[in-house]
Every structure is written in C-alpha cells, then in structure tokens.
Design an enzyme around this catalytic site. Sequence first.
Site, PDB file in Angstrom:
ATOM      1  CD1 TRP A 105      -1.285   2.093   2.602  1.00  0.00           C
ATOM      2  CD2 TRP A 105      -2.663   1.858   0.865  1.00  0.00           C
ATOM      3  NE1 TRP A 105      -2.125   3.159   2.594  1.00  0.00           N
ATOM      4  CE2 TRP A 105      -2.983   3.053   1.541  1.00  0.00           C
ATOM      5  CE3 TRP A 105      -3.404   1.507  -0.266  1.00  0.00           C
ATOM      6  CZ2 TRP A 105      -4.005   3.894   1.116  1.00  0.00           C
ATOM      7  CZ3 TRP A 105      -4.426   2.350  -0.674  1.00  0.00           C
ATOM      8  CH2 TRP A 105      -4.711   3.520   0.012  1.00  0.00           C
ATOM      9  CG  ASP A 124       1.320  -5.743   4.570  1.00  0.00           C
ATOM     10  OD1 ASP A 124       1.546  -4.746   5.272  1.00  0.00           O
ATOM     11  OD2 ASP A 124       0.228  -5.979   4.033  1.00  0.00           O
TER      12      ASP A 124
END
Lengths: 181, 161
Positions: A105, A124
């Site tokens: 993101w 992540d």
Amino acid sequence: MIVFDTVTERFARRFARGSSRRSLLARFGAALLAAPAFPLLPVARAKAAEPDLNGLTDFERNAQTKDPAKCSYWRHCAIDGILCGCCGGGLHTCPPGAEPSPICWIGTCRNPDDGRHYVIAYRDCCGRTSCTTKDPDCDCNTNDRDMPIYTPFNSNDILWCFGKSAATYHCSTAVLMGEAS
Amino acid sequence: MKEAGVFFFEKKKQKTFIRLGFVLLTAAAPLSPERSSYLEGCGGCHGIDGQSYAPKVPDLTRQAGYFLCTPEGRRYILRLPNVAFSHLDNAQLAATMNYVVFTLGEGTAPAGAKPITEAEIAAVRGTPIDDPDLLRVRAGIVAGILRACPAARGLLAYGAP
C-alpha cells in the site's frame, strides 16, 4: 534682558506655529495605525514562524519525527497494521522468518520538520502469524487518504500479503520512496 | 560503486551508511509528478518499478507499451476501471499513462507511437470497461495485439490458466 525675552518669545511662537496640536494628533494617529504592521514583540515573531496547520489531517497535526516505534511517527500516516519495528524488524526490514510482500500500500505523508510530503510504501511482512505486541502504540490504524473498498486502488483494507504464497500477515514496514510532487 | 564508496567501513556501519545514503539520495530529488502519481495510484500492486512479482497482477515493465500496437489496445488501457476512475485530472492521467507505456514499458511501444493525449483520455474516460469478466475482455485485446506485434507474447503470461 529684553533680548532674552525677545529670543524666548520668538522661539516659543515659532515652536507653537510649527507644532500644532493637530500635527501631534496626526503623528500619534499615524503611529497607532502603523504599529501592528511591525511585529515588535517576540510572541508575534514566534507565531509568524509557526507552520500553518490549517488543512492538515488530525494525524499530520500530531505527527512526530523522533520515535519510529509509535503510530504517531510521521511516516505512519496511512498504515493499517502492526509496526515491524515492534516485532523484531525495522522501518525498512522484516523480522526474521517473515518475507516482504511483493504488493504494498502506498501513501503520502507530511514530514512536520520540513513541511514536505513524501511517498511511503507500506510493505507487509508475511509468512508468520500476526505479530503480537502488548504495546498499543504498535498497532496502527491511521489511514490518511484511505478510501472505502469500492475504490480498491485507494483502499488499504485489502490484505496485501495476497501476492505471496504464504499469505499470513505478520507486520508492516514503511519505506521512504522519495519526495512527492 | 557500492564497494568503492564504503570500503573502509566495518560491516554494521556499512549498512547504516548505505541506508543513510539511500535515504538522502531518494529524499534529495523530488519524484516527478507522473512518477509520484504512478506510485500512489498504481505502484502498490503493479510494483515500484512496474514489476509486480505477483501472478495476480500484470507486469508493466517490458510489456505496457505493446498496448499501443492497436487502437483497441490503446483504448483498452485508458478504459481500465482503476485508470478511468483515478482521482487525477485528464492532463495528469495522460502524463501518468505515458510514463507507464513509454518509461516503464520502455522498448515495447511500436515505433512512432504517439503519446497519449489529454483529449484521448477525456473521450473515453466516461465509458470505463463495465464487463465484469475483465480477463476475457483483455484476452480479446491481446489477441489483436499479437497479430499486429508478435513480440508481445509476454502479455499472455497474465491471466493464463
């Protein structure tokens, strides 16, 4: 004596002619009007030096640049997850045993030190069960500029680890990509 | 370069040095507007440098320019929902798409391909692809592209069963 009287009288009359009450009022008035234009007091100068906080998000108003292990750290403006820095990793690095997801993101955060915006990639770390930390300051949900899921390219509620074969989410990093423009 | 610059540093310092250098380097030069827009609107899934490393997301590097091989391909990439619904205005979107097809997709656009214009974006933006079977739509577009540009075989990797 007469000479002294005359000189004094002339001086007094000339002075009275040249400095009327009106001119005194006029000058005093001008000074009153002009005074606010000059920031005379240190308070006024300090206020002028403060950045304009209008138009900032709540996160941006409270952002700090000292402690990356807190949600309020400026780079975490759009993070939805647990900080890898609290889980044995760092701002850029995954903890041992977890792998970075190929998909991330990306957000834009304002650095309060210079007032500029920077592009940040929240990558992540995956492949281990969710990092457990007792520190509430490590589990962040700041979400500046995040949009609902029906605009998927503007929503960070998707489990980004989905690009990885082992799609278990462990924690999130915040990598600086560069200054936004 | 890396070895020469930090030769005298011990390993730990070396890492810090490289990282600091990287941060300074990236922080010093602002990203171009189209690079910024790409990263914020596309780069999360399509990859920082146009390579997604994920089978569910097509690569743009060494591929995106092929879509300019046919008028349908050109129109297709502008009608992709995430492109048409972008928060960018037409001029910004045109610049970003040109960055995608000519910079990330370097070497894949056919010779003489014209840059995407603001007017082109404006013309198709109101009618984004509304077929839920995007892969099927894409397969049809790619088949046409392969006839015009046989070198575009790489496009078949995405969505292959």
